[in-house]
Design a protein around this motif. Sequence first.
Motif, PDB file in Angstrom:
ATOM      1  N   UNK A  99      18.167   9.690 -13.855  1.00 13.20           N
ATOM      2  CA  UNK A  99      17.687  10.914 -13.211  1.00 13.20           C
ATOM      3  C   UNK A  99      18.850  11.828 -12.847  1.00 13.20           C
ATOM      4  N   UNK A 100      19.904  11.256 -12.284  1.00 15.18           N
ATOM      5  CA  UNK A 100      21.085  12.052 -11.913  1.00 15.18           C
ATOM      6  C   UNK A 100      21.738  12.650 -13.150  1.00 15.18           C
ATOM      7  N   UNK A 101      21.850  11.854 -14.219  1.00 16.57           N
ATOM      8  CA  UNK A 101      22.480  12.351 -15.444  1.00 16.57           C
ATOM      9  C   UNK A 101      21.661  13.476 -16.080  1.00 16.57           C
ATOM     10  N   UNK A 102      20.342  13.335 -16.067  1.00 13.86           N
ATOM     11  CA  UNK A 102      19.509  14.385 -16.659  1.00 13.86           C
ATOM     12  C   UNK A 102      19.637  15.684 -15.875  1.00 13.86           C
ATOM     13  N   UNK A 103      19.634  15.589 -14.550  1.00 17.79           N
ATOM     14  CA  UNK A 103      19.783  16.794 -13.733  1.00 17.79           C
ATOM     15  C   UNK A 103      21.172  17.405 -13.906  1.00 17.79           C
TER      16      UNK A 103
ATOM     17  N   UNK B  83      11.109 -17.122  -5.775  1.00 18.53           N
ATOM     18  CA  UNK B  83      12.107 -17.531  -4.796  1.00 18.53           C
ATOM     19  C   UNK B  83      12.251 -16.456  -3.720  1.00 18.53           C
ATOM     20  N   UNK B  84      13.292 -16.589  -2.922  1.00 16.90           N
ATOM     21  CA  UNK B  84      13.496 -15.665  -1.807  1.00 16.90           C
ATOM     22  C   UNK B  84      14.637 -14.694  -2.107  1.00 16.90           C
ATOM     23  N   UNK B  85      14.721 -14.253  -3.360  1.00 14.00           N
ATOM     24  CA  UNK B  85      15.772 -13.344  -3.787  1.00 14.00           C
ATOM     25  C   UNK B  85      15.148 -12.174  -4.541  1.00 14.00           C
ATOM     26  N   UNK B  86      15.809 -11.029  -4.465  1.00 12.67           N
ATOM     27  CA  UNK B  86      15.328  -9.839  -5.164  1.00 12.67           C
ATOM     28  C   UNK B  86      15.371 -10.066  -6.667  1.00 12.67           C
ATOM     29  N   UNK B  87      14.415  -9.490  -7.367  1.00 14.11           N
ATOM     30  CA  UNK B  87      14.312  -9.679  -8.810  1.00 14.11           C
ATOM     31  C   UNK B  87      15.022  -8.591  -9.597  1.00 14.11           C
ATOM     32  N   UNK B  88      14.817  -8.627 -10.904  1.00 17.15           N
ATOM     33  CA  UNK B  88      15.512  -7.710 -11.809  1.00 17.15           C
ATOM     34  C   UNK B  88      15.041  -6.267 -11.676  1.00 17.15           C
ATOM     35  N   UNK B  89      13.936  -6.033 -10.981  1.00 16.37           N
ATOM     36  CA  UNK B  89      13.434  -4.670 -10.860  1.00 16.37           C
ATOM     37  C   UNK B  89      14.449  -3.772 -10.162  1.00 16.37           C
ATOM     38  N   UNK B  90      15.291  -4.353  -9.300  1.00 11.99           N
ATOM     39  CA  UNK B  90      16.265  -3.507  -8.596  1.00 11.99           C
ATOM     40  C   UNK B  90      17.299  -2.940  -9.553  1.00 11.99           C
ATOM     41  N   UNK B  91      17.636  -3.695 -10.612  1.00 11.54           N
ATOM     42  CA  UNK B  91      18.597  -3.185 -11.600  1.00 11.54           C
ATOM     43  C   UNK B  91      17.937  -2.128 -12.478  1.00 11.54           C
ATOM     44  N   UNK B  92      16.689  -2.322 -12.810  1.00  2.00           N
ATOM     45  CA  UNK B  92      15.975  -1.299 -13.578  1.00  2.00           C
ATOM     46  C   UNK B  92      15.826  -0.017 -12.765  1.00  2.00           C
ATOM     47  N   UNK B  93      15.569  -0.154 -11.470  1.00  2.00           N
ATOM     48  CA  UNK B  93      15.444   1.021 -10.610  1.00  2.00           C
ATOM     49  C   UNK B  93      16.783   1.738 -10.472  1.00  2.00           C
ATOM     50  N   UNK B  94      17.848   0.973 -10.382  1.00  4.01           N
ATOM     51  CA  UNK B  94      19.185   1.582 -10.302  1.00  4.01           C
ATOM     52  C   UNK B  94      19.496   2.362 -11.573  1.00  4.01           C
ATOM     53  N   UNK B  95      19.195   1.774 -12.715  1.00  2.32           N
ATOM     54  CA  UNK B  95      19.434   2.470 -13.987  1.00  2.32           C
ATOM     55  C   UNK B  95      18.585   3.731 -14.086  1.00  2.32           C
TER      56      UNK B  95
END
Length: 556
Positions: free
Chosen positions: A463-467, A446-458
Amino acid sequence: MKPVIDALANCLLVFAVRAGPIAWVIIWIGAAGLATLTHLAFLVAWPDHFIHEDSSAYLYGAQSILTGQYVADAGNRPYGVAFLLVLLSRLFTPNILVFVAAQHAMSIITAILIATTVRFSGAPRIFSLLAFLLVAIYPRTIHYDNTIGAETPSVFLMSLAAFIASGIVFRKWPPFLSAAGIGLSLGAMMVCRSASIGSAVVVLLWLTAFLNTRRARRLGILALAASITTVVYFAPTTVNRLIGKSSAANENLAVMSFLVGYSADFDHGVHLDRKAQARAFVNAKRAADGPNGWADTDKYQWPLEAVAHMRKPNESKADFESVVRDIFFETLTSPSTLWRHLSRHFVREIFFLLFDGSFVAFRVSSPQGYEFFVHREPFPIFGSPTGLKHGQLIYDNYSPPQALRWLLPSAGKLQSYLDALFSLGYAPRGNPTPLCCGVTVSSEYDFHAGSIRWLSTATLILLILLLAGEVAGRSEWLPPLPRNLVAGGALMILLGLVNAAVPAFLVYGLHRYGYYVTPLLAGATSVLGAVLFDRMRLVAGNLRRRNCAMRILVKH
């Protein structure tokens, strides 16, 4: 009465201890069954749509090897995927259905390897299960598993290398034997996809950084793994020279063209006469390039046309490639053009790729469109086109044994179950698929962003938490994060970023490249859950101790 109650409590405790592993075995069998049925649903829905625009090169290479024409045909390159297809043909039968079924199986094994790596890093079982499901049933992953390509084998081999490396670091596996396994996996991965060299470097450097042993021993393990990786990678080229096969064409010119077109300085530098021939075209294209990128993949490939403008009539390919190479390295080594490429192209494209920020990043071509490639380039030796229709694989090949018909579904019922599963976000449609409770999911068509954006956000949050955790631990503000979770999270983050960075830097953020990133983002997401769970458990323990101290003070 009290002895009876105590005995009953002890029995329940023993039962709980013994039932826990059994329950997890049942849960994992159910998860594996769900993943298998999901992949099967996609396979039977598109049983004659296995070839996309890049598949024919691999199939043609395998065909030439099987028919004894590999040496004579100068156009054949030593594709690692072609070698895999030949191996499957020798082990089973040269049939495209076998090849695709093997890719689906490798994809599910990849999910198991990622989940096991997460578990090895100290994550609770529930987060290992989460990693498996996020990798195994992601729609974009299954889409490309159903087409012949380098995506599935190379990600499988990368996950295998990461799994073995985690076994050395977390489980103290025999280091030198494991290093040989890492080298074989990484070398084979690079034969399948040479752009995976970044992943190989990450695995080797991670192993060096987190392996807890003497420096000399650590360097020996690294040297062994790197040496075997190099030998395996160059083995096809060496064999070609030994058998007298002429050098085949490569994709260097096409890869260099993108960086030259997007970011080279066409007003200064080397080969100004050539640049002048393409200057007007390049300036017009750069002026039309907006913040949201180009509308489709064809428009993204304008650098190929730009570079073609620089070619002189009757110029040999080798001479022209030398000219483009000079401009390519000039662009990389000049601070102004390198900064332009990083700031105006790379950052944008890696964002598009990780967060589905552009049309070419979030929309996958419908398998229906692959019929064009299937019929344009038939491969009778591999049974392609198959001529199969939707659901025909089940009706032609599945029949439950008479003794088990009370338990197993009939062919019609199994097909109906698969169709129902296929409708949950895997069938092409124009709008997101509703699941339940108002939750919708993109089908990737479809013409909508997929679930990869939520995985990238997590992954970004991890990364921020580890640093932050590293800084807080060194400053003794907070207890440090568990070392193994930090190591496992770092491996997933680094592999995910390097797999996104290489195509974003050299080409652009095409949706297909998300395949190489998603399994690592899923692993990082699961590690994030484990890190948050560890911090919550720490806070709960501190509150419990504080309450106990308060009760003692009240008593006194």
